[in-house]
Design a protein around this motif. Structure first.
Motif, PDB file in Angstrom:
ATOM      1  N   TYR A 187      -2.183   1.157   6.260  1.00 44.89           N
ATOM      2  CA  TYR A 187      -2.042   2.080   5.134  1.00 44.89           C
ATOM      3  C   TYR A 187      -0.948   3.133   5.322  1.00 44.89           C
ATOM      4  O   TYR A 187      -0.433   3.655   4.338  1.00 44.89           O
TER       5      TYR A 187
ATOM      6  N   HIS B 283       0.809  -1.216   0.000  1.00 40.16           N
ATOM      7  CA  HIS B 283       0.000   0.000   0.000  1.00 40.16           C
ATOM      8  C   HIS B 283       0.845   1.270   0.000  1.00 40.16           C
ATOM      9  O   HIS B 283       0.420   2.281   0.535  1.00 40.16           O
ATOM     10  N   SER B 284       2.035   1.254  -0.553  1.00 37.56           N
ATOM     11  CA  SER B 284       2.864   2.451  -0.531  1.00 37.56           C
ATOM     12  C   SER B 284       2.661   3.308  -1.775  1.00 37.56           C
ATOM     13  O   SER B 284       3.487   4.127  -2.091  1.00 37.56           O
ATOM     14  N   THR B 285       1.560   3.104  -2.461  1.00 30.31           N
ATOM     15  CA  THR B 285       1.262   3.913  -3.628  1.00 30.31           C
ATOM     16  C   THR B 285       0.376   5.078  -3.225  1.00 30.31           C
ATOM     17  O   THR B 285      -0.179   5.103  -2.120  1.00 30.31           O
ATOM     18  N   LEU B 286       0.226   6.010  -4.141  1.00 26.85           N
ATOM     19  CA  LEU B 286      -0.641   7.156  -3.870  1.00 26.85           C
ATOM     20  C   LEU B 286      -2.073   6.696  -3.622  1.00 26.85           C
ATOM     21  O   LEU B 286      -2.743   7.208  -2.710  1.00 26.85           O
ATOM     22  N   SER B 287      -2.524   5.709  -4.381  1.00 31.04           N
ATOM     23  CA  SER B 287      -3.888   5.218  -4.177  1.00 31.04           C
ATOM     24  C   SER B 287      -4.039   4.556  -2.805  1.00 31.04           C
ATOM     25  O   SER B 287      -5.097   4.647  -2.175  1.00 31.04           O
TER      26      SER B 287
ATOM     27  N   TYR C  54      -2.366   5.473  -0.045  1.00 25.95           N
ATOM     28  CA  TYR C  54      -2.452   6.576   0.923  1.00 25.95           C
ATOM     29  C   TYR C  54      -3.813   7.257   0.867  1.00 25.95           C
ATOM     30  O   TYR C  54      -4.375   7.633   1.902  1.00 25.95           O
ATOM     31  N   ILE C  55      -4.357   7.426  -0.340  1.00 24.39           N
ATOM     32  CA  ILE C  55      -5.674   8.059  -0.458  1.00 24.39           C
ATOM     33  C   ILE C  55      -6.743   7.173   0.168  1.00 24.39           C
ATOM     34  O   ILE C  55      -7.631   7.657   0.880  1.00 24.39           O
TER      35      ILE C  55
END
Length: 146
Positions: free
Chosen positions: A67, A14-18, A20-21
């Motif tokens: 997250y 979960h280290s992507t921008l999605s 985090y969002i």
């Protein structure tokens, strides 16, 4: 085994921008619902409201850990999960002890059990604590000299 050696998935989950969002949106929802529960008072029972708020808080802790802190069983060979379990045990001990102390303080210091002194009349010393000092205008108790 390939010629390039082992391929390890070292990227945290979960280290992507999605990711985090998603974590942010879940955190906002998990904050807004308890806020509404407290401010809107949809339930008559304060105990039910408190249990629901605590439940949402626990879920939000897990959302933050997954997250934002990227904690899972694969991270750091599982040591982060062991540290989490140790921390949860310490928090549980601290919370249980605090609630136990507060409960017993509340039960043992009820307003009806406390003795309130009678109101004093101006110019009287009745009801005042006796510290072993007597009213001596000559100062004899404090060394005898003026």
């Amino acid at each position: 085994m390939s010629a390039h050696g082992h391929h390890h998935d070292t990227a945290p989950s979960h280290s992507t921008l999605s990711g985090y969002i998603t974590g942010f949106v879940l955190s906002v929802i998990l904050t807004a619902i308890p806020f509404w529960l407290v401010m809107g008072r949809p339930f008559d029972s304060a105990a039910l409201t408190a249990v629901l708020v605590i439940g949402f808080a626990v879920v939000q802790i897990f959302v933050h850990m997954v997250y934002f802190l990227h904690m899972d069983t694969k991270a750091e060979g599982g040591w982060s999960v062991m540290a989490l379990i140790f921390t949860l045990i310490l928090v549980l001990i601290a919370l249980t002890g605090s609630l136990w102390v507060m409960y017993h303080l509340d039960r043992n210091m009820m307003p009806g059990m406390m003795h309130e002194p009678a109101p004093m009349q101006p110019g009287t010393t009745e009801g005042m604590p006796d510290f072993g000092l007597e009213d001596d205008t000559n100062g004899a108790q404090h060394g005898g000299h003026d």
